[in-house]
Design an enzyme around this catalytic site. Structure first.
Site, PDB file in Angstrom:
ATOM      1  N   LYS A  22      -3.255  17.516 -40.418  1.00 52.26           N
ATOM      2  CA  LYS A  22      -4.373  16.609 -40.099  1.00 52.26           C
ATOM      3  C   LYS A  22      -4.207  16.013 -38.711  1.00 52.26           C
ATOM      4  O   LYS A  22      -5.143  15.970 -37.915  1.00 52.26           O
ATOM      5  CB  LYS A  22      -4.443  15.486 -41.127  1.00 52.26           C
ATOM      6  CG  LYS A  22      -5.461  14.400 -40.795  1.00 52.26           C
ATOM      7  CD  LYS A  22      -5.428  13.259 -41.781  1.00 52.26           C
ATOM      8  CE  LYS A  22      -4.461  12.169 -41.411  1.00 52.26           C
ATOM      9  NZ  LYS A  22      -5.026  11.144 -40.522  1.00 52.26           N
ATOM     10  N   ASN A  23      -3.005  15.526 -38.409  1.00 54.72           N
ATOM     11  CA  ASN A  23      -2.778  14.807 -37.154  1.00 54.72           C
ATOM     12  C   ASN A  23      -2.781  15.733 -35.939  1.00 54.72           C
ATOM     13  O   ASN A  23      -2.807  15.254 -34.803  1.00 54.72           O
ATOM     14  CB  ASN A  23      -1.475  14.017 -37.218  1.00 54.72           C
ATOM     15  CG  ASN A  23      -1.573  12.846 -38.178  1.00 54.72           C
ATOM     16  OD1 ASN A  23      -2.663  12.401 -38.529  1.00 54.72           O
ATOM     17  ND2 ASN A  23      -0.429  12.346 -38.626  1.00 54.72           N
ATOM     18  N   CYS A 116      -7.187   3.290 -41.779  1.00 53.74           N
ATOM     19  CA  CYS A 116      -6.342   2.609 -42.745  1.00 53.74           C
ATOM     20  C   CYS A 116      -5.960   1.213 -42.254  1.00 53.74           C
ATOM     21  O   CYS A 116      -5.675   1.023 -41.075  1.00 53.74           O
ATOM     22  CB  CYS A 116      -5.056   3.410 -42.985  1.00 53.74           C
ATOM     23  SG  CYS A 116      -5.277   4.867 -44.014  1.00 53.74           S
ATOM     24  N   ARG A 121      -2.789  -1.456 -34.316  1.00 51.74           N
ATOM     25  CA  ARG A 121      -2.895  -0.213 -33.537  1.00 51.74           C
ATOM     26  C   ARG A 121      -3.961  -0.313 -32.433  1.00 51.74           C
ATOM     27  O   ARG A 121      -4.973   0.380 -32.466  1.00 51.74           O
ATOM     28  CB  ARG A 121      -3.198   0.971 -34.458  1.00 51.74           C
ATOM     29  CG  ARG A 121      -2.150   1.161 -35.526  1.00 51.74           C
ATOM     30  CD  ARG A 121      -2.230   2.508 -36.187  1.00 51.74           C
ATOM     31  NE  ARG A 121      -3.306   2.600 -37.140  1.00 51.74           N
ATOM     32  CZ  ARG A 121      -3.529   3.638 -37.927  1.00 51.74           C
ATOM     33  NH1 ARG A 121      -2.745   4.679 -37.873  1.00 51.74           N
ATOM     34  NH2 ARG A 121      -4.529   3.660 -38.769  1.00 51.74           N
ATOM     35  N   ASP A 304       4.946   7.947 -41.359  1.00 56.10           N
ATOM     36  CA  ASP A 304       4.058   8.549 -42.350  1.00 56.10           C
ATOM     37  C   ASP A 304       4.787   9.058 -43.594  1.00 56.10           C
ATOM     38  O   ASP A 304       4.149   9.506 -44.548  1.00 56.10           O
ATOM     39  CB  ASP A 304       3.264   9.705 -41.722  1.00 56.10           C
ATOM     40  CG  ASP A 304       2.054   9.220 -40.942  1.00 56.10           C
ATOM     41  OD1 ASP A 304       1.779   8.005 -40.964  1.00 56.10           O
ATOM     42  OD2 ASP A 304       1.388  10.048 -40.297  1.00 56.10           O
ATOM     43  N   ARG A 396      -8.391  11.720 -47.443  1.00 56.66           N
ATOM     44  CA  ARG A 396      -8.464  11.711 -45.985  1.00 56.66           C
ATOM     45  C   ARG A 396      -7.373  12.582 -45.367  1.00 56.66           C
ATOM     46  O   ARG A 396      -7.546  13.083 -44.250  1.00 56.66           O
ATOM     47  CB  ARG A 396      -8.320  10.287 -45.450  1.00 56.66           C
ATOM     48  CG  ARG A 396      -9.528   9.385 -45.698  1.00 56.66           C
ATOM     49  CD  ARG A 396      -9.368   8.054 -45.009  1.00 56.66           C
ATOM     50  NE  ARG A 396      -8.986   8.266 -43.621  1.00 56.66           N
ATOM     51  CZ  ARG A 396      -7.974   7.642 -43.015  1.00 56.66           C
ATOM     52  NH1 ARG A 396      -7.247   6.771 -43.667  1.00 56.66           N
ATOM     53  NH2 ARG A 396      -7.699   7.899 -41.749  1.00 56.66           N
TER      54      ARG A 396
END
Length: 416
Positions: A22-23, A116, A121, A304, A396
């Site tokens: 995903k990232n 999230c 951030r 993560d 997600r």
């Protein structure tokens, strides 16, 4: 809203294919804005965040064709240089359209992002870097307005290591005039994957994989073909599940060279790992051993994976300590794990876990993406039935997790 129902105590056995990262996929999709040519991508994970990103890109006029895990994009008819709030609010990665739009078209209007609720951030490092490259940027009404006739190369040293900041500035620099030097750059494998794609598109980048990236701007980029790297977080999550439940599984489509620290910690837990090519065999018998760790930027222990390892520590034979240094609000899963019978206390950015012989199923609520995965692992290790609410967080970032785990013996079903 969908929920997951898990009956714990089942050992895992079988094979799981790991999806694309995903990232890595999200910034790579945004790179489609940088060229009028065709970008042909494979190993793109089927995730809610990917669907959201593709909707956002289509809003700009980018043409998108999707066939399962293959995506083809063409940016020859982009006519809207805006990322609206209704799409951006659910996903922080939406900020990644800012650099490409500004670099190629000279302006962009991007809503301040959501995602999230695990910490602030801020996007100030993105703005600082783009201003250093000559952009005029204002923030008004919840939107970032950016303009630049032509971005100019600059030396940029971010105040902190930021993955999306590095990616945004890297994409912008590929079309800037002259040389850009990004110092204190993020070194995550997903950043490297983006850089490798940009090179395939005609960008000139040196220092890939290091904390100092040197980019020589070019007039234009062209189309390319690229396979998104394997998701190291998904792979490590499944390995944590085996460590917590016991069993014998084989992961395929993996990249073991990009999560060495997590693999080392899994070995400390007692997981037997056999690595070969793009596969990992994981075998576990007996109760896990406790492991303490501190999250930090790559190549350190990934934030993560903090929650998933904590889930394993809850049933470990002994005490452990987990320190979170990346996000200030990433212990929201603690109270939910304690509902299952875990013994976890927190003090500032440190969690203290005293392993218990068993967890007991209970209703719990997911609070963010990785917390969701940790509750799945805890539920699989618990006696009885666990019901996890708000699993839209899980969707997600994990491609049909309950389907993959059911196929290897977990008793886990989605309730509509």
């Amino acid at each position: 809203m969908d929920k997951l129902q898990i009956v714990g105590g089942k050992r895992l056995a079988g094979e799981i294919s790991v999806s694309g990262a995903k990232n890595a996929a999200l910034p790579i999709l945004c790179a489609g804005l940088l060229t009028a040519g065709d970008l042909q991508l494979s190993n793109v994970p089927r995730l809610h965040d990917v669907r959201t990103m593709l909707k956002l890109l289509e809003k700009t006029g980018l043409k998108v064709q999707q066939d399962d895990e293959k995506v083809t994009m063409n940016g020859s008819a982009i006519d809207t240089l805006e990322a609206p709030y209704e799409l951006v609010k659910t996903m922080r990665a939406s900020i990644l359209v800012l650099g490409p739009l500004l670099a190629r078209f000279g302006e962009a209007k991007v809503s301040l992002p959501g995602g999230c609720a695990i910490g602030s951030r801020p996007v100030d490092q993105h703005i600082k870097g783009l201003r250093a490259m000559g952009a005029e940027i204002t923030i008004e009404g919840g939107y970032i307005y950016a303009k630049a006739k032509k971005l100019k190369g600059a030396r940029i040293h971010t105040d902190m290591i930021t993955v999306t900041g590095t990616e945004n500035l890297l994409m912008a620099a590929t079309l800037a005039e002259g040389e850009t030097v990004l110092e204190n750059a993020a070194r995550e494998p997903e950043v490297t994957d983006l850089a490798n794609l940009l090179v395939a598109m005609g960008a000139k980048i040196e220092g890939i994989g290091t904390d100092r990236l040197v980019i020589q701007g070019v007039d234009e980029l062209h189309g390319a073909q690229h396979a998104v790297i394997s998701d190291r977080i998904e792979a490590a999550t499944f390995l944590c599940a085996v460590a917590a439940t016991g069993g014998d599984i084989v992961l395929t489509n993996t990249r073991t060279d990009i999560f060495d620290v997590a693999l080392d910690k899994l070995r400390e837990i007692g997981l037997q790992l056999t690595v070969g090519g793009d596969t990992i065999r994981a075998q576990m018998d007996g109760r896990p051993r406790p492991v303490s760790f501190r999250t930090t930027e790559y190549p350190g222990f990934p934030t993560d994976m903090q929650a998933q390892f904590m889930a394993v520590n809850t049933i470990a034979d002994g005490a452990s300590k987990v320190t979170e240094t990346i996000f200030e609000n990433r212990f929201m899963h603690v109270q939910e794990m304690n509902r299952l019978g875990a013994h976890i206390s927190t003090e500032g950015n440190t969690a203290f876990i005293k392993g218990v012989p068993r967890l007991v199923g209970a209703p719990v609520m997911a609070t963010d993406l990785r917390a969701s995965a940790s509750l799945v692992i805890a539920g699989m290790a618990a006696e009885g039935t666990t019901l996890i609410d708000r699993i839209y967080h899980l969707d997600r970032g994990y491609d049909r997790m309950e389907v993959k785990l059911s196929a290897v013996g977990a008793d886990i079903v989605r309730i509509k």
